[in-house]
Design a protein around this motif. Structure first.
Motif, PDB file in Angstrom:
ATOM      1  N   ALA A 241      54.943  90.234  46.824  1.00  0.00           N
ATOM      2  CA  ALA A 241      54.181  88.874  46.258  1.00  0.00           C
ATOM      3  C   ALA A 241      53.815  88.004  47.670  1.00  0.00           C
ATOM      4  N   ALA A 242      54.792  88.489  48.401  1.00  0.00           N
ATOM      5  CA  ALA A 242      55.482  87.174  49.528  1.00  0.00           C
ATOM      6  C   ALA A 242      55.139  88.051  50.699  1.00  0.00           C
ATOM      7  N   HIS A 243      54.364  89.373  50.772  1.00  0.00           N
ATOM      8  CA  HIS A 243      54.054  88.851  51.836  1.00  0.00           C
ATOM      9  C   HIS A 243      52.542  90.805  51.978  1.00  0.00           C
ATOM     10  N   GLN A 244      53.555  91.539  51.426  1.00  0.00           N
ATOM     11  CA  GLN A 244      51.936  92.178  51.453  1.00  0.00           C
ATOM     12  C   GLN A 244      51.098  92.397  49.631  1.00  0.00           C
ATOM     13  N   MET A 277      55.921  92.482  58.026  1.00  0.00           N
ATOM     14  CA  MET A 277      56.371  92.859  56.710  1.00  0.00           C
ATOM     15  C   MET A 277      54.841  92.795  55.457  1.00  0.00           C
ATOM     16  N   ASP A 278      53.572  92.393  56.395  1.00  0.00           N
ATOM     17  CA  ASP A 278      52.884  93.362  55.598  1.00  0.00           C
ATOM     18  C   ASP A 278      52.167  94.441  55.732  1.00  0.00           C
ATOM     19  N   ALA A 279      52.774  94.938  56.651  1.00  0.00           N
ATOM     20  CA  ALA A 279      52.529  96.603  57.121  1.00  0.00           C
ATOM     21  C   ALA A 279      52.985  97.607  55.851  1.00  0.00           C
TER      22      ALA A 279
ATOM     23  N   HIS B 276      54.602  84.808  53.817  1.00  0.00           N
ATOM     24  CA  HIS B 276      53.181  85.038  54.825  1.00  0.00           C
ATOM     25  C   HIS B 276      52.974  84.580  55.877  1.00  0.00           C
ATOM     26  N   MET B 277      54.027  85.779  56.574  1.00  0.00           N
ATOM     27  CA  MET B 277      53.875  85.426  58.135  1.00  0.00           C
ATOM     28  C   MET B 277      52.475  85.510  58.476  1.00  0.00           C
ATOM     29  N   ASP B 278      51.648  86.421  58.147  1.00  0.00           N
ATOM     30  CA  ASP B 278      50.647  86.826  58.294  1.00  0.00           C
ATOM     31  C   ASP B 278      48.946  85.938  58.105  1.00  0.00           C
ATOM     32  N   GLY B 418      51.906  80.871  57.667  1.00  0.00           N
ATOM     33  CA  GLY B 418      52.936  81.167  57.200  1.00  0.00           C
ATOM     34  C   GLY B 418      53.764  80.249  57.777  1.00  0.00           C
ATOM     35  N   GLY B 419      55.452  80.877  57.244  1.00  0.00           N
ATOM     36  CA  GLY B 419      56.337  79.615  57.611  1.00  0.00           C
ATOM     37  C   GLY B 419      57.961  79.882  56.720  1.00  0.00           C
TER      38      GLY B 419
END
Lengths: 478, 478
Positions: A241-244, A277-279, B276-278, B418-419
């Motif tokens: 949820a936080a990245h992808q 981290m979204d990959a 959400h760094m992307d 993001g952060g």
């Protein structure tokens, strides 16, 4: 204190003491343990499951190797580290890790020899017609998008999927052999041990770890280095949820129970940086058999969005990340054949218009797409997405059909590619790019060479390769 | 040790001691300092630049507020916290932070009153016809996609862009007033001080910080809490490469010099989680004046990909993240007018076919797109992307033109979203969701309510709102 980190002064007495501690016994962990223990370091491997294998044992067992391996040569294929490098640089996203890709390609021939030396058998025969695991026991396959636009014009294509000799799903064999090699090595393995914290000095260096086993806590003092090889986080919904978040929609999450990001979180708690981290790798194996590459893949607006002949990992990434996981493969009666994987025929129609209505697409959208496609296909070309001529033919023979390629009716296989930031020696880096003394990582707990776009075998390939690098570096210590 | 963290035992003597330390004097830092100092805490603000303002002072000064603020009422608009909540939940990505959005909407009326109480003037008049900063000194504007598909069917639209009274670019005025309020408060401000490390106890709690000023190092002991409000990382190419490389292609990076992610990296070094760094806000203000929403936005395959009448932040996000930053706005002679921002007429043609050739698009691609669009537009509808009827008309009057909307010829304005991961009180969380004692963050150093899709004013809005929350929570301490 930050969960996941302990102050050494809290540890009254250490239950164990080793030179190198490897956390997790998948492909990367096995490779690290083998190199560390053979270099003479007292090595302990802690695996949270009842036995080794991890996600690697649930994979297709393909290793992406090249540059002219003995297997490639035996099958009559020419390849070079430079052509492999050009392909990986072009296909690994906008910011490929040039140093890691360079090292991986230059040492690939040697790495294949090392894999064989671990007792893993490869049959010197080539199988044409699939992307990744073959239905046979052949040893070499195509496992990426080397033959498709735009890569075919960037690097000379060569098959680089190296598959252990066994019929289908060779991951278990791969890990059976690697775990046997670890058992035969001086390294100690303790299963049912879950690492719950790293022990960190106030100066930031890692000097041990705390594990739990059947409710018992056990502290391990580590003289040289801890290597985290705990896998990715595809099973952790909060991290997704936080990245992808889109990856959570995939029907199949390629993972053993351990892929909850535990090792990545241990590293973060110790001050490690994470990247990409979204990959994620998203496979949509809908163009197997390859004859189905002659179909037209469309989104919810009835538009094409990719050359259908490319690697199915690219099909999945585009469909999920750019089109919300809503897609259909349109075929006509002439090219239709039963896909290798479960599939649903979402709609059938005697005309493109009827098919479009059955699919619930905007009026005229699919008709316009097929008209344009057929107009060019009649001359055997695809100026819009550059599909290879051999897969380009007009779709004109009724009935027309739409094979469901949406997340709710097709197989999407996902695993994460982002993780701890590491250097060429697998040293875990902090946000300023400085190594955290005594901490190493490899495999999908780290972000490897594969981000942006995937080719089958890259994770087992870079996991074992950089797992070996991390094992050797850990012996050198802090 | 991890760069960016110091062991208290290293600090021989503290140069300064306060209750609350705020790092960075942008909108979030000012809000945090005002609340902390007014609560009686000895508060110090360290700003690396020569004066306060930060990126907030370079912004349009719009604050996204609603739920029935005094300004909305004065302009005759009805709004409610619930409708605002529904819009933000629908427009803030796949995994919106429900708790933060709920709190933000419920307290929005009070927060507007607080902003006014800081001496910031708002004229009680409404300006229709722009998205974000108006060319006038009017106080209320539309600043999101409330009126466009799909949001218009999800929540009752209301203008929520609250703009300080000044003609154009009101960010400087906003920060001038906020900094004046800080100067008038008990808080101390020291400029030209760059925070280079956090001081962290072995138990993980933050008890101070180390700053540099003209080469001198200065240590500040903090009794209660450190609030990081240092902005995002759009100026840090290495961080962009690791998290969102496409954003680096944007011509305009909306940022003061400080937006290099320094505060985010300090938090990571201390064991903080990031999310959400992307995510990034990507504005492509090509449909100003709004009449240009009647154009057709196409990608490099000549395909439409969005309803052109939506907020220009959504246009930019789709064009950059999903179509590689290659797009054109196609117009005909009847609807063409000069865009408000620099623009390039990439191609002109007497027919769609001629325009298509001029643009270098695949043969027939744009012709097919316009034919389908015009066929529906003739009936005033857009069943493919659901543009509102008032902006739907056939494009038939030659000459036809293509306004360049690619990253190399159009204004793309970018900043990161993001952060550091924080809770409702701005407490910085570790990867297990546990607060790092004594560490707080707000503004773009943290990931706020705006991810996935942006509306003008959300960063100044959540930065000031959660900056206040963090300031109050910091006073309560560890």
């Amino acid at each position: 204190m930050a969960s996941g980190v302990r102050d050494p002064r809290e540890i009254r007495s250490w239950d164990d003491e080793v030179d190198v501690l490897v956390v997790g016994l998948g492909a990367a962990g096995a490779a690290a343990a083998l190199e560390a223990s053979r270099a003479g370091a007292a090595t302990l491997v802690l695996e949270r499951a009842g036995g080794g294998g991890g996600t690697s044992a649930m994979s297709g067992g393909v290793l992406y190797l090249g540059g002219g391996t003995a297997l490639q040569k035996a099958c009559g294929f020419e390849d070079s580290a430079e052509e492999m490098f050009k392909y990986l640089m072009a296909s690994s996203g906008l910011t490929p890790d040039e140093a890691k890709i360079r090292r991986y390609c230059e040492d690939s021939v040697e790495h294949y020899a090392w894999v064989v030396a671990q007792g893993i058998p490869f049959k010197s025969t080539f199988y044409h017609g699939c992307s990744g695991e073959p239905p046979t026991d052949d040893g070499l396959v195509w496992s990426g998008a080397e033959n498709a636009h735009p890569f075919r014009d960037v690097a000379r294509p060569a098959p680089r999927g190296h598959v252990p000799q066994m019929t289908f799903q060779t991951g278990p064999l791969l890990m059976q052999k690697l775990c046997a090699a670890v058992d035969a090595s001086p390294a100690r393995v303790e299963t049912n041990h879950r690492c719950v914290a790293l022990v960190q000095e106030p100066d930031g260096s890692i000097v041990g770890a705390v594990a739990e086993s059947f409710g018992r806590t056990r502290s391990v003092r580590v003289r040289r280095g801890v290597v985290i090889t705990t896998g990715g986080f595809i099973l952790n919904d909060e991290m997704l949820a936080a990245h992808q978040p889109l990856a959570a929609r995939c029907r199949l999450r390629v993972a053993a129970d351990g892929d909850d990001g535990s090792g990545i979180r241990l590293g973060i708690a110790a001050g490690a940086d994470t990247i990409h981290m979204d990959a994620a790798s998203i496979s949509l194996p809908v163009t197997q058999p390859w004859g189905l590459k002659r179909g037209v893949l469309v989104n919810a607006q009835g538009q094409r969005f990719i050359n259908e002949d490319t690697y199915y990992g690219r099909l999945g990434e585009r469909a999920l990340f750019h089109h919300g996981g809503r897609a259909w493969l349109v075929v006509d009666d002439e090219i239709f054949e039963k896909p290798d994987y479960d599939f649903a025929l979402a709609a059938v129609g005697e005309t493109p218009g009827e098919l479009e209505r059955e699919m619930g697409l905007p009026p005229g959208s699919l008709e316009a797409t097929l008209a344009l496609y057929n107009r060019h296909a009649a001359r055997g070309c695809d100026p819009v997405f550059h599909k290879q001529p051999e897969y380009v033919k007009p779709l004109v023979k009724p009935p027309f059909g739409a094979i469901g390629c949406s997340t709710d009716d097709a197989l999407y296989a996902a695993f994460t590619l982002g993780g701890l930031r590491t250097d060429l020696d697998g040293r875990v880096l902090d946000p300023e790019g400085q190594p955290i003394a005594g901490l190493f990582a490899a495999g999908r707990a780290s972000s490897g060479i594969a981000v942006g776009s995937y080719s089958s075998g890259l994770s087992l390939g870079d996991g074992t390769f950089f797992g070996r690098c991390a094992g050797r570096a850990a012996v050198r210590g802090r």
